[in-house]
Scaffold this motif. Structure first.
Motif: not given
Length: 449
Positions: A23-33, A308-313
């Motif tokens: 989850s943390l790795r996905v959170l820090q990714m850019s949209g392209l990544e 989780l990425r979506k809700s956090t951003v």
């Protein structure tokens, strides 16, 4: 025989389970990544399938074309042609990152240099203090100010000469240090150190230089002035821009609604996955084995990490919209000082989580397209118990003062400092000069018509 000594050092660490690490790795990714990552997931796990987003009516390009700086706004066919002409050019940051492996650095030293490169401004200067840089990086990186200063010294040995300087004076001095030591170079260094603000009229001031620098003959002073004119005032000049920001897919939109500024997610920027229930049910009917059970669990973890990425951003964008309401109303002059640690406290998140959520994410509003990190800025001249002004807002006020000045009698840096003080912004003359140079605005002598 020399004795041996042993030292014990206690260190608290936190072990994260595999799902949280993902989850943390996905959170820090850019949209392209993230798009690339999701494509790999789909190929690896047949239990995952893509769910196409509904068309929610994104902001029209016309609404994104408000008056913002060229650094934040690029659009239209003309801009597309411009980017096409420089698509193959090497951008400044990539050029520096590629040099890291060419220097004898340890892994830790190389990591710190990479961090500093990402904090350079578009001119190649490092205008943030080490304290500010450390404040805006994840806590678990455990950056030390002395180590970061050592990393800066190493970065300043990279090409082009002058990179990583705090301002124009330091950049010119770094460039001079690379040249052979001779009287001309020493004289040029003294002129840059003592008379930088007077160099715009150097030919008219040569008599003064002769008086102030009696140790150097006139010919040496002349040669030193010529040498200075060959130096590059901005190390990043000649490189392609690092990010054509306007072509980045925004992660969130901020629109003015009935109850103020409202945040909505850009569904097209977020890959959305769902579980292939038909296949999952068929597997259960046939008696699911351990391998497929793990595949189902893995698929659910990946779906959860995306949610989780979506809700956090979105939560972070909502905090920004509430905290920076004046920015959306009035532009960068309305930016309020805001730190990641304050956002983390307000949202109940770790500061490192906020840093990941802000990294490589973009917000689109009627004023343009902005990285989420743009809204995090340190306070200037904040007194105890007061919020102070953000650096970006102070620069905006400074730019307005210079834009509206009498061009036949432009304001000196000292006069600009006095005018800023009348508006409640109390900063030193040297800070005014630093901000003016960061804005790419020349001194009073060069602005005079």
């Amino acid at each position: 025989m020399s004795g041996q000594s042993f030292h014990l050092k206690l260190k608290q660490t936190q072990q994260l389970n595999q799902g949280l690490q993902q989850s943390l790795r996905v959170l820090q990714m850019s949209g392209l990544e993230l798009e690339r990552e999701v494509d790999d997931w789909l190929q690896d796990n047949p239990l995952l399938e893509r769910r196409e987003p509904a068309d929610d009516g994104t902001l029209e390009p016309a609404r994104l074309s408000a008056a913002v700086s060229s650094r934040n706004q690029i659009g239209g066919d003309e801009a597309e042609d411009v980017w096409a002409t420089i698509a193959d050019e090497e951008d400044f940051n990539r050029y520096l990152h590629n040099q890291v492996c060419e220097h004898p650095l340890s892994d830790e030293e190389a990591a710190r240099v990479h961090i500093l490169i990402d904090f350079l401004d578009e001119q190649g200067y490092l205008t943030d203090s080490m304290e500010e840089i450390i404040d805006h990086t994840p806590l678990e990186w455990m950056l030390d100010e002395d180590d970061m200063h050592d990393a800066l010294e190493k970065l300043q040995s990279f090409d082009p000469a002058g990179v990583g300087a705090a301002d124009l004076r330091e950049s010119l001095l770094l460039q001079l240090q690379r040249l052979p030591a001779d009287p001309v170079r020493r004289c040029a260094g003294k002129i840059v150190n003592r008379f930088l603000n007077e160099l715009n009229g150097s030919r008219r001031n040569i008599a003064k230089f002769k008086k102030e620098l009696p140790d150097f003959p006139a010919a040496t002073i002349e040669a030193a002035l010529e040498l200075i004119t060959t130096l590059n005032p901005y190390p990043a000049y000649g490189f392609a821009a690092a990010e054509p920001t306007a072509f980045v897919q925004p992660d969130v939109f901020v629109r003015e609604g009935e109850h103020g500024w409202e945040v909505s997610g850009n569904e097209r920027a977020w890959p959305s996955l769902t579980l292939n229930t038909e296949l999952a049910d068929a597997l259960k009917e046939d008696g699911i084995n351990e391998i497929w059970r793990e595949k189902i669990q893995e698929a659910r973890q990946k779906i959860d990490s995306l949610e989780l990425r979506k809700s956090t951003v979105v939560r972070l964008a909502e905090y920004i919209a509430a905290k920076q309401e004046d920015f959306f109303d009035f532009g960068e002059i309305g930016l309020t000082p805001m730190l990641m640690k304050d956002a983390a406290a307000a949202l109940g998140l770790a500061e490192s989580t906020v840093s990941r959520a802000a990294g490589n994410k973009y917000l689109a509003c009627p004023r343009g397209l902005f990285p989420l990190r743009y809204f995090f800025t340190q306070a200037v001249n904040a007194e105890e118990g007061q919020e102070g002004n953000s650096q970006t807002a102070v620069k905006a006020v400074l730019a307005q003062l210079i834009e509206k000045e009498d061009k036949t009698r432009p304001h000196s840096d000292e006069a600009l400092a006095a005018l800023l003080k009348l508006q409640g912004i109390d900063i030193a003359r040297r800070t005014v000069a630093k901000y003016r140079e960061a804005l790419g605005l020349p001194g009073a002598h060069r602005r005079k018509i």
